[in-house]
Design a protein around this motif. Sequence first.
Motif, short mmCIF file in Angstrom:
data_model
loop_
_atom_site.label_atom_id
_atom_site.label_comp_id
_atom_site.label_asym_id
_atom_site.label_seq_id
_atom_site.Cartn_x
_atom_site.Cartn_y
_atom_site.Cartn_z
N MET A 138 2.46 -4.64 7.31
CA MET A 138 2.10 -3.25 7.61
C MET A 138 1.82 -2.51 6.30
N GLY A 139 0.64 -1.93 6.20
CA GLY A 139 0.26 -1.21 4.99
C GLY A 139 0.52 0.28 5.11
N TYR A 156 -7.49 -1.16 9.24
CA TYR A 156 -8.24 -1.49 8.03
C TYR A 156 -7.54 -2.59 7.25
N ALA A 157 -8.34 -3.41 6.56
CA ALA A 157 -7.83 -4.42 5.64
C ALA A 157 -8.72 -4.44 4.41
N ASN A 158 -8.12 -4.39 3.22
CA ASN A 158 -8.87 -4.38 1.96
C ASN A 158 -9.91 -3.26 1.93
N GLY A 159 -9.55 -2.11 2.50
CA GLY A 159 -10.41 -0.94 2.44
C GLY A 159 -11.53 -0.92 3.46
N GLN A 160 -11.63 -1.96 4.30
CA GLN A 160 -12.69 -2.04 5.31
C GLN A 160 -12.09 -2.11 6.70
N GLY A 171 -0.35 -12.61 5.01
CA GLY A 171 0.17 -11.83 3.89
C GLY A 171 -0.68 -10.61 3.56
N THR A 172 -1.84 -10.45 4.23
CA THR A 172 -2.70 -9.31 3.95
C THR A 172 -2.07 -8.02 4.50
#
Length: 260
Positions: A138-139, A156-160, A171-172
Amino acid sequence: MTKLSTRSSADLLIHIGLILAFTVVLVLTFFFVYLPFSTNHGQTITVPDLQHMSMDELENYLEDRKLRYEVSDCTFVAGGVPLTVFAQYPTPGSNVKEGRKIYLTIIKRTAPTVVMPNLVDQTSRTAALLLGSMGLVMGDLTYEPDLGKNKVLRQYANGQEIKPGSPIAKGTKVDLIIGDGEGNVFFPAPDVVGQPYDEAVTAIQGSGLKVGVRVPVDDPEQEVGTVIKQKPKAGERIRVGQSVDVWVVGPVASDINENQ
């Protein structure tokens, strides 16, 4: 008939005794000298803690301690350093004999991929549990006006923005846009002053608002159950989902019924 002399009997017993003594010495020597020496009996080594140690360091480090190793498994650990020890058996502090093989689990260099789940319309708590079960993290949580409180609006993942079903590395970190439960529509607060409490409740709820704190007041010039004040005031800008507090003369009818 020839008789056995006393001297001959004594010699025989002496010989038998010597044989028995020699046998006992051999047995004791075997069990208490040779066997312990050949098996390193009583000589043990304390297993060191190898966690976080790199593969380059391992061989010389264990050889100096008369131990060996074997990689028995590999795993991916988010944030872990690739090609370092994650776990070991026997565990640190165990006593083993020289030459014992230590079985290691090593951190992989490349993360395996999983399928991105659909978190939209889930609560943030449910989303966190689902991400954790799939090896995702969780980010950041960003709140936006929306009537769905703590409801996931976008992911979102990696800003997208990432769509459900897309491959994503374990692990993202997954960032979420969450509803704040209040919405983004502003309009003037309705005027409920002078209305009976029941009618005021209908007007407030009909405007997409909530009835907040109800404060009983004494006013002999007004009928019991009449709203004489509200907050925010009539005409003030208010957002969908917010509350309106009201001041009501005497007990409200619902309170009277509850007390009967």
